[in-house]
Write a protein that holds these residues in place. Structure first.
Motif, PDB file in Angstrom:
ATOM      1  N   ASN A   2       2.921   4.216  -1.073  1.00  0.00           N
ATOM      2  CA  ASN A   2       2.658   4.967  -2.297  1.00  0.00           C
ATOM      3  C   ASN A   2       3.437   4.460  -3.503  1.00  0.00           C
ATOM      4  O   ASN A   2       2.851   4.105  -4.521  1.00  0.00           O
ATOM      5  N   LYS A   4       0.817  -1.216   0.000  1.00  0.00           N
ATOM      6  CA  LYS A   4       0.000   0.000   0.000  1.00  0.00           C
ATOM      7  C   LYS A   4       0.851   1.266   0.000  1.00  0.00           C
ATOM      8  O   LYS A   4       0.348   2.335  -0.282  1.00  0.00           O
ATOM      9  N   GLN A  34       0.618  10.340   6.024  1.00  0.00           N
ATOM     10  CA  GLN A  34       0.980   9.613   4.807  1.00  0.00           C
ATOM     11  C   GLN A  34       0.083   8.391   4.641  1.00  0.00           C
ATOM     12  O   GLN A  34      -0.336   8.066   3.537  1.00  0.00           O
ATOM     13  N   HIS A  35      -0.222   7.730   5.745  1.00  0.00           N
ATOM     14  CA  HIS A  35      -1.093   6.558   5.718  1.00  0.00           C
ATOM     15  C   HIS A  35      -2.479   6.933   5.191  1.00  0.00           C
ATOM     16  O   HIS A  35      -3.034   6.251   4.336  1.00  0.00           O
ATOM     17  N   GLU A  36      -3.036   8.045   5.688  1.00  0.00           N
ATOM     18  CA  GLU A  36      -4.343   8.514   5.219  1.00  0.00           C
ATOM     19  C   GLU A  36      -4.284   8.890   3.753  1.00  0.00           C
ATOM     20  O   GLU A  36      -5.195   8.576   2.983  1.00  0.00           O
ATOM     21  N   ASP A  37      -3.197   9.577   3.371  1.00  0.00           N
ATOM     22  CA  ASP A  37      -3.022   9.978   1.981  1.00  0.00           C
ATOM     23  C   ASP A  37      -2.931   8.741   1.074  1.00  0.00           C
ATOM     24  O   ASP A  37      -3.515   8.707   0.000  1.00  0.00           O
ATOM     25  N   THR A  38      -2.225   7.726   1.542  1.00  0.00           N
ATOM     26  CA  THR A  38      -2.097   6.490   0.776  1.00  0.00           C
ATOM     27  C   THR A  38      -3.447   5.813   0.609  1.00  0.00           C
ATOM     28  O   THR A  38      -3.775   5.342  -0.480  1.00  0.00           O
ATOM     29  N   HIS A  39      -4.236   5.778   1.677  1.00  0.00           N
ATOM     30  CA  HIS A  39      -5.572   5.182   1.576  1.00  0.00           C
ATOM     31  C   HIS A  39      -6.441   5.937   0.575  1.00  0.00           C
ATOM     32  O   HIS A  39      -7.173   5.327  -0.208  1.00  0.00           O
ATOM     33  N   GLU A  40      -6.333   7.247   0.601  1.00  0.00           N
ATOM     34  CA  GLU A  40      -7.115   8.056  -0.338  1.00  0.00           C
ATOM     35  C   GLU A  40      -6.675   7.782  -1.774  1.00  0.00           C
ATOM     36  O   GLU A  40      -7.502   7.591  -2.670  1.00  0.00           O
ATOM     37  N   LYS A  41      -5.360   7.737  -1.986  1.00  0.00           N
ATOM     38  CA  LYS A  41      -4.850   7.459  -3.327  1.00  0.00           C
ATOM     39  C   LYS A  41      -5.219   6.051  -3.771  1.00  0.00           C
ATOM     40  O   LYS A  41      -5.559   5.834  -4.926  1.00  0.00           O
ATOM     41  N   GLY A  68      -7.850   4.370  -2.816  1.00  0.00           N
ATOM     42  CA  GLY A  68      -9.271   4.420  -3.176  1.00  0.00           C
ATOM     43  C   GLY A  68      -9.485   5.023  -4.557  1.00  0.00           C
ATOM     44  O   GLY A  68     -10.272   4.500  -5.355  1.00  0.00           O
ATOM     45  N   ASP A  69      -8.776   6.112  -4.847  1.00  0.00           N
ATOM     46  CA  ASP A  69      -8.885   6.745  -6.167  1.00  0.00           C
ATOM     47  C   ASP A  69      -8.408   5.816  -7.273  1.00  0.00           C
ATOM     48  O   ASP A  69      -9.056   5.687  -8.317  1.00  0.00           O
TER      49      ASP A  69
END
Length: 155
Positions: free
Chosen positions: A63, A61, A92-99, A101-102
């Motif tokens: 990036n 997961k 970064q973890h939240e950003d990775t989850h968002e990316k 999902g996208d």
């Protein structure tokens, strides 16, 4: 390193680098080995299966690893990012989850569009085949009429 063609092949590369046996992978993810053999190795991996793999192997997961896994751009990085302060790691973890999902949403949308396109083409082919069959039948009727008339004229 040569580009690895499919997500499934990149998963096998990851497993090899981590020293994880394929049987362990199948057991941990609940996937069948038949999805990763022969022609199935070249087929697409469903979004649901990809999500399961990312849950079981969270290092994918990260990036740069996620981008490598889905697009084959970049390289697989198996070095841990330990030593970062906790708040930055959480962001970064939240950003990775968002990316993630996208990326998964975009991947699903592409598959959905391709499925609709394939269905449209299949319907068009069926219509053309039907018209072709009708034309052949009509042509055969005309040939029979011509042969019948030719026999009458010959008598």
């Amino acid at each position: 390193m040569d580009k690895i063609q499919t997500i499934k092949e990149r998963i096998f590369f990851f497993l090899e680098k981590k020293g994880i046996k394929k049987e362990t992978f199948y057991k941990e993810t609940g996937m069948s080995s038949s999805n990763f053999k022969g022609a199935a190795l070249k087929s697409d991996l469903g979004v649901d299966k990809l999500a399961k793999i990312l849950i079981v192997y969270p290092e994918l997961k990260e990036n740069e690893n996620l981008i490598w896994l889905i697009t084959s751009n970049g390289e697989l990085n198996l070095h841990s990012n330990q030593g970062k302060d906790q708040p930055a790691a959480e962001l970064q973890h939240e950003d990775t989850h968002e990316k993630l999902g996208d990326l998964l949403a975009n991947l699903f949308a592409q598959y959905n569009t391709q499925d609709k396109s394939i269905l449209f083409v299949q319907n068009q082919i069926s219509r053309i085949e039907k018209k072709y069959d009708e034309a052949i039948l009509q042509q055969n009727k005309y040939l029979e009429e011509i042969l019948t008339l030719a026999k009458l004229v010959a008598k």
